[in-house]
Design an enzyme around this catalytic site. Structure first.
Site, mmCIF file in Angstrom:
data_model
loop_
_atom_site.group_PDB
_atom_site.id
_atom_site.type_symbol
_atom_site.label_atom_id
_atom_site.label_comp_id
_atom_site.label_asym_id
_atom_site.label_seq_id
_atom_site.Cartn_x
_atom_site.Cartn_y
_atom_site.Cartn_z
ATOM 1 N N ASP A 10 0.841 -1.199 0.000
ATOM 2 C CA ASP A 10 0.000 0.000 0.000
ATOM 3 C C ASP A 10 0.874 1.246 0.000
ATOM 4 O OD1 ASP A 10 -2.353 -1.453 -0.125
ATOM 5 O OD2 ASP A 10 -2.474 -1.648 2.049
ATOM 6 N N LYS A 32 0.698 -8.032 -2.604
ATOM 7 C CA LYS A 32 -0.654 -7.586 -2.930
ATOM 8 C C LYS A 32 -0.623 -6.147 -3.447
ATOM 9 C CE LYS A 32 -4.003 -6.450 0.193
ATOM 10 N NZ LYS A 32 -4.652 -5.228 -0.311
ATOM 11 N N ASP A 59 -5.785 -6.795 -5.688
ATOM 12 C CA ASP A 59 -6.894 -6.570 -4.749
ATOM 13 C C ASP A 59 -7.646 -5.295 -5.132
ATOM 14 O OD1 ASP A 59 -8.548 -6.644 -2.517
ATOM 15 O OD2 ASP A 59 -7.041 -5.798 -1.170
ATOM 16 N N LEU A 60 -8.528 -5.425 -6.132
ATOM 17 C CA LEU A 60 -9.300 -4.258 -6.577
ATOM 18 C C LEU A 60 -10.777 -4.381 -6.220
ATOM 19 C CD1 LEU A 60 -7.510 -3.643 -10.001
ATOM 20 C CD2 LEU A 60 -7.162 -2.437 -7.852
ATOM 21 N N LYS A 61 -11.120 -5.462 -5.572
ATOM 22 C CA LYS A 61 -12.472 -5.656 -4.997
ATOM 23 C C LYS A 61 -13.591 -5.289 -5.971
ATOM 24 C CE LYS A 61 -10.890 -4.963 -0.239
ATOM 25 N NZ LYS A 61 -9.516 -4.506 -0.442
ATOM 26 N N PHE A 62 -13.716 -6.102 -7.025
ATOM 27 C CA PHE A 62 -14.727 -5.822 -8.051
ATOM 28 C C PHE A 62 -16.142 -5.972 -7.496
ATOM 29 C CE2 PHE A 62 -11.171 -7.796 -10.655
ATOM 30 C CZ PHE A 62 -10.600 -6.562 -10.940
ATOM 31 N N HIS A 63 -17.007 -5.061 -7.919
ATOM 32 C CA HIS A 63 -18.412 -5.083 -7.495
ATOM 33 C C HIS A 63 -19.204 -4.374 -8.585
ATOM 34 C CE1 HIS A 63 -21.470 -4.247 -3.999
ATOM 35 N NE2 HIS A 63 -21.952 -5.021 -4.952
ATOM 36 N N ASP A 64 -19.832 -5.137 -9.474
ATOM 37 C CA ASP A 64 -20.561 -4.544 -10.605
ATOM 38 C C ASP A 64 -21.515 -5.617 -11.124
ATOM 39 O OD1 ASP A 64 -21.206 -2.915 -12.908
ATOM 40 O OD2 ASP A 64 -19.268 -1.927 -12.646
ATOM 41 N N ASN A 67 -21.931 -9.270 -16.058
ATOM 42 C CA ASN A 67 -21.165 -9.223 -17.305
ATOM 43 C C ASN A 67 -19.863 -8.438 -17.131
ATOM 44 O OD1 ASN A 67 -20.895 -9.603 -20.277
ATOM 45 N ND2 ASN A 67 -20.925 -7.372 -20.192
ATOM 46 N N THR A 123 -12.464 -5.767 7.340
ATOM 47 C CA THR A 123 -11.936 -5.927 8.710
ATOM 48 C C THR A 123 -11.924 -4.614 9.496
ATOM 49 O OG1 THR A 123 -9.792 -5.876 7.591
ATOM 50 C CG2 THR A 123 -10.529 -7.985 8.403
ATOM 51 N N ARG A 185 -2.442 -8.296 13.248
ATOM 52 C CA ARG A 185 -1.580 -7.368 13.969
ATOM 53 C C ARG A 185 -0.761 -8.110 15.024
ATOM 54 N NH1 ARG A 185 -2.262 -4.676 10.353
ATOM 55 N NH2 ARG A 185 -3.052 -2.554 10.163
ATOM 56 N N GLY A 214 0.046 -5.468 5.945
ATOM 57 C CA GLY A 214 0.564 -4.268 5.292
ATOM 58 C C GLY A 214 1.463 -3.470 6.217
ATOM 59 N N ARG A 215 0.860 -2.477 6.866
ATOM 60 C CA ARG A 215 1.646 -1.506 7.630
ATOM 61 C C ARG A 215 2.602 -2.069 8.677
ATOM 62 N NH1 ARG A 215 -3.712 1.919 8.333
ATOM 63 N NH2 ARG A 215 -4.427 -0.240 8.190
HETATM 64 O O1 C5P Z 1 -1.844 -2.235 6.672
HETATM 65 P P1 C5P Z 1 -2.807 -3.371 6.907
HETATM 66 O O2 C5P Z 1 -2.114 -4.610 7.450
HETATM 67 O O3 C5P Z 1 -4.006 -2.965 7.719
HETATM 68 O O4 C5P Z 1 -3.320 -3.754 5.441
HETATM 69 C C1 C5P Z 1 -4.348 -4.672 5.207
HETATM 70 C C2 C5P Z 1 -4.584 -4.790 3.725
HETATM 71 O O5 C5P Z 1 -5.644 -5.688 3.477
HETATM 72 C C3 C5P Z 1 -4.968 -3.472 3.030
HETATM 73 O O6 C5P Z 1 -4.329 -3.489 1.760
HETATM 74 C C4 C5P Z 1 -6.476 -3.552 2.863
HETATM 75 O O7 C5P Z 1 -6.903 -2.894 1.686
HETATM 76 C C5 C5P Z 1 -6.695 -5.057 2.741
HETATM 77 N N1 C5P Z 1 -7.998 -5.546 3.175
HETATM 78 C C6 C5P Z 1 -8.503 -5.371 4.448
HETATM 79 N N2 C5P Z 1 -9.733 -5.886 4.794
HETATM 80 C C7 C5P Z 1 -10.444 -6.546 3.901
HETATM 81 C C8 C5P Z 1 -9.952 -6.730 2.613
HETATM 82 C C9 C5P Z 1 -8.709 -6.228 2.282
HETATM 83 O O8 C5P Z 1 -7.832 -4.790 5.291
HETATM 84 N N3 C5P Z 1 -11.601 -7.094 4.249
#
Ligand code: C5P
Length: 241
Positions: A10, A32, A59-64, A67, A123, A185, A214-215
């Site tokens: 990210d 990711k 991870d672009l989370k499609f929702h449409d 088709n 989450t 975490r 991520g972070r």
């Molecule tokens: O930095 P952190 O560990 O919180 O990053 C979590 C990653 O997971 C982010 O890229 C976030 O977009 C993704 N994510 C999420 N919860 C979801 C789906 C994806 O935190 N339900």
């Protein structure tokens, strides 16, 4: 265990992403790419990361409508994504269009089919926000379990959920559905905007297939060290399986 760890890149620039990938190549299972990096650098970033770092989770989370999501799923096959996401709340027809299109395109091109993951409840959403802002009734666990079963029925490979819901999903959907959990975490990391969190050890012990972090890694002064500590915690969790 390191194959089960996915790092969320990210960041906003190719340079920042490359720096992380170069450091962590061989230390984790996949990288990711989410909407921040994808929209900053464009679709070629997928190929660029694949070239230097292997597997890419888009991870672009499609929702449409079915088709549109089906056709976009074909694009994910052509981009050789390892995994990609779509929202379970798009409904059965949308999920099935994605699963069927992906299988068809992969067979046509004779390439590996990406793993399709249905995002359940983010989450970062608390029970209070779920009921009073989004306006859905019942518990998050009930909704996540319902969507996981729907996704499985539509031919989706796995779900994205909080580690809190792993046990309920395993109970309802069995062992074959992949469970990918962000909201992870370690005790030493900041919670940030995540709500339904758990440690890497607990998430693995409950049966997660992959952890997305991520972070705690990308914002750490030493990302390689952060990954090593997380993988060690995951190994601990695996002993409890
Ligand atoms: O930095 P952190 O560990 O919180 O990053 C979590 C990653 O997971 C982010 O890229 C976030 O977009 C993704 N994510 C999420 N919860 C979801 C789906 C994806 O935190 N339900």
């Amino acid at each position: 265990m390191k194959e089960k760890l996915i790092v969320a890149l990210d960041v906003s620039t190719r340079d920042q992403a490359f720096e992380l990938v170069k450091q962590l190549d061989g230390e984790v299972g996949a990288f990711k790419i989410g909407m921040q990096l994808y929209n900053s650098e464009g679709p070629d970033i997928v190929r660029d990361i694949q070239r230097i770092g292997g597997k890419v989770f888009v991870d672009l989370k499609f929702h449409d409508i079915p088709n549109t999501v089906g056709q976009t799923s074909r694009v994910m096959v052509r981009r050789e994504a390892f995994m990609f996401t779509l929202h379970a709340s798009g409904g059965f027809k949308m999920l099935k269009a994605a699963a069927d299109s992906c299988a068809d395109e992969a067979a046509l091109l004779k390439v590996d089919k990406p793993l399709l993951l249905a995002v359940t409840v983010l989450t970062s959403i608390s029970q209070d926000a779920f009921n009073n802002e989004i306006g859905l009734s019942g518990t998050i666990e009930q909704q996540v379990t319902k969507w996981a079963a729907l996704a499985k029925q539509a031919g989706i490979d796995g779900v994205v959920c909080s580690p809190w819901e792993i046990s309920a999903i395993r109970h309802a959907c069995g062992e074959n559905l992949l469970i990918v959990t962000p909201g992870v975490r370690p005790a030493w990391a900041a919670k940030g905007d995540q709500e339904r969190i758990m440690t890497p050890k607990e998430a693995i012990a409950r049966g997660a297939s992959y952890l997305v972090v991520g972070r705690p890694i990308t914002a750490h002064t030493n990302p390689v060290e952060a990954v090593k500590m997380i993988v060690a915690e995951m190994e601990e969790g695996a002993k409890a399986l």
